[in-house]
Design a protein around this motif. Structure first.
Motif, PDB file in Angstrom:
ATOM      1  N   PRO A  88     -11.271   5.387  -3.743  1.00 54.94           N
ATOM      2  CA  PRO A  88     -10.819   5.201  -2.363  1.00 54.94           C
ATOM      3  C   PRO A  88     -11.591   4.057  -1.689  1.00 54.94           C
ATOM      4  O   PRO A  88     -12.817   4.001  -1.741  1.00 54.94           O
ATOM      5  N   GLY A  89     -10.863   3.119  -1.135  1.00 63.13           N
ATOM      6  CA  GLY A  89     -11.454   1.960  -0.483  1.00 63.13           C
ATOM      7  C   GLY A  89     -11.721   0.795  -1.428  1.00 63.13           C
ATOM      8  O   GLY A  89     -12.017  -0.311  -0.981  1.00 63.13           O
ATOM      9  N   GLY A  90     -11.602   1.019  -2.733  1.00 67.82           N
ATOM     10  CA  GLY A  90     -11.831  -0.034  -3.712  1.00 67.82           C
ATOM     11  C   GLY A  90     -10.644  -0.978  -3.798  1.00 67.82           C
ATOM     12  O   GLY A  90      -9.513  -0.623  -3.459  1.00 67.82           O
ATOM     13  N   GLN A  91     -10.895  -2.177  -4.274  1.00 65.70           N
ATOM     14  CA  GLN A  91      -9.860  -3.203  -4.360  1.00 65.70           C
ATOM     15  C   GLN A  91      -8.671  -2.747  -5.198  1.00 65.70           C
ATOM     16  O   GLN A  91      -7.521  -2.950  -4.812  1.00 65.70           O
ATOM     17  N   GLY A  92      -8.924  -2.126  -6.351  1.00 64.02           N
ATOM     18  CA  GLY A  92      -7.841  -1.666  -7.219  1.00 64.02           C
ATOM     19  C   GLY A  92      -7.030  -0.549  -6.589  1.00 64.02           C
ATOM     20  O   GLY A  92      -5.797  -0.513  -6.704  1.00 64.02           O
ATOM     21  N   ALA A  93      -7.715   0.364  -5.907  1.00 61.77           N
ATOM     22  CA  ALA A  93      -7.016   1.468  -5.245  1.00 61.77           C
ATOM     23  C   ALA A  93      -6.187   0.952  -4.072  1.00 61.77           C
ATOM     24  O   ALA A  93      -5.077   1.431  -3.835  1.00 61.77           O
ATOM     25  N   GLU A  94      -6.713  -0.031  -3.355  1.00 59.73           N
ATOM     26  CA  GLU A  94      -5.972  -0.601  -2.227  1.00 59.73           C
ATOM     27  C   GLU A  94      -4.701  -1.305  -2.695  1.00 59.73           C
ATOM     28  O   GLU A  94      -3.644  -1.157  -2.091  1.00 59.73           O
ATOM     29  N   LYS A  95      -4.799  -2.075  -3.781  1.00 63.92           N
ATOM     30  CA  LYS A  95      -3.643  -2.825  -4.270  1.00 63.92           C
ATOM     31  C   LYS A  95      -2.594  -1.939  -4.925  1.00 63.92           C
ATOM     32  O   LYS A  95      -1.397  -2.130  -4.736  1.00 63.92           O
ATOM     33  N   SER A  96      -3.055  -0.992  -5.750  1.00 65.46           N
ATOM     34  CA  SER A  96      -2.101  -0.219  -6.552  1.00 65.46           C
ATOM     35  C   SER A  96      -1.919   1.224  -6.104  1.00 65.46           C
ATOM     36  O   SER A  96      -0.917   1.853  -6.424  1.00 65.46           O
ATOM     37  N   GLY A  97      -2.910   1.749  -5.412  1.00 66.88           N
ATOM     38  CA  GLY A  97      -2.867   3.160  -5.041  1.00 66.88           C
ATOM     39  C   GLY A  97      -3.466   4.056  -6.111  1.00 66.88           C
ATOM     40  O   GLY A  97      -3.483   5.273  -5.953  1.00 66.88           O
ATOM     41  N   LEU A  98      -3.991   3.492  -7.185  1.00 64.22           N
ATOM     42  CA  LEU A  98      -4.542   4.293  -8.281  1.00 64.22           C
ATOM     43  C   LEU A  98      -6.007   4.632  -8.011  1.00 64.22           C
ATOM     44  O   LEU A  98      -6.849   3.756  -7.862  1.00 64.22           O
ATOM     45  N   ASP A  99      -6.282   5.940  -7.969  1.00 61.38           N
ATOM     46  CA  ASP A  99      -7.634   6.464  -7.770  1.00 61.38           C
ATOM     47  C   ASP A  99      -8.061   7.151  -9.068  1.00 61.38           C
ATOM     48  O   ASP A  99      -7.484   8.159  -9.455  1.00 61.38           O
TER      49      ASP A  99
END
Length: 166
Positions: A88-99
């Motif tokens: 949550p809040g990470g670049q990958g999670a922000e772009k893709s929604g993958l946590d």
């Protein structure tokens, strides 16, 4: 000035002639032996390198043969290589929604769809990204070295075994 007395070539023949070649350093045998030694060393070094990086090492094979645990086998790989961005809040999670910080987050997938199809690693988007079968801009992890074959095989085995929360 001769290297050996003049009579030695006549008395000792080949031995004296060979001795003169060795002293002058024009022995082709020495060059051949050095080249063969270097080639052998290079070949051995290459084999050692293959053994170190070979995905079929005994340790990797043993890990793949055992039942794969999400918490004990998969999560440490995610923590070491993926969670830096996919939290949550990470670049990958922000772009893709993958946590990737939890089983639920992984199984929920991304904004674009599911990442894991239990029992089918070859169709799972997660493996497509980790195996670098996707286009370069989608490969995971972005801008970093590809996960080792052994790590990818652990994740693949977990998916093949049903992608359970164990």
């Amino acid at each position: 000035m001769p290297l050996l007395p003049a009579h030695s070539a006549g008395c000792y023949g080949f031995a004296a002639s060979q001795h003169r070649k060795e002293i002058r350093g024009d022995s082709r045998e020495d060059e051949t032996q050095i080249l063969l030694g270097a080639a052998t060393a290079l070949a051995i070094t290459g084999l050692i390198g293959v053994e170190i990086t070979n995905p079929s090492s005994e340790a990797c094979a043993a890990a793949a043969a055992a039942k794969t645990s999400f918490s004990e086998d998969v999560v440490p790989i995610f923590r070491g290589r993926c969670v830096g961005c996919h939290q949550p809040g990470g670049q990958g999670a922000e772009k893709s929604g993958l946590d990737l910080t939890s089983y639920e987050g992984l199984m929920k997938g991304t904004k674009f769809g599911k990442m894991v199809i239990p029992g089918d690693p070859d169709s799972s988007n997660l493996m497509w990204l980790l195996d670098w079968r996707a286009s370069p801009e989608l490969r995971m992890p972005h801008g970093k070295k590809k996960l080792s074959t052994c790590d990818r095989n652990v994740i693949r085995a977990w998916i093949r075994e049903g992608a359970k929360d164990n």
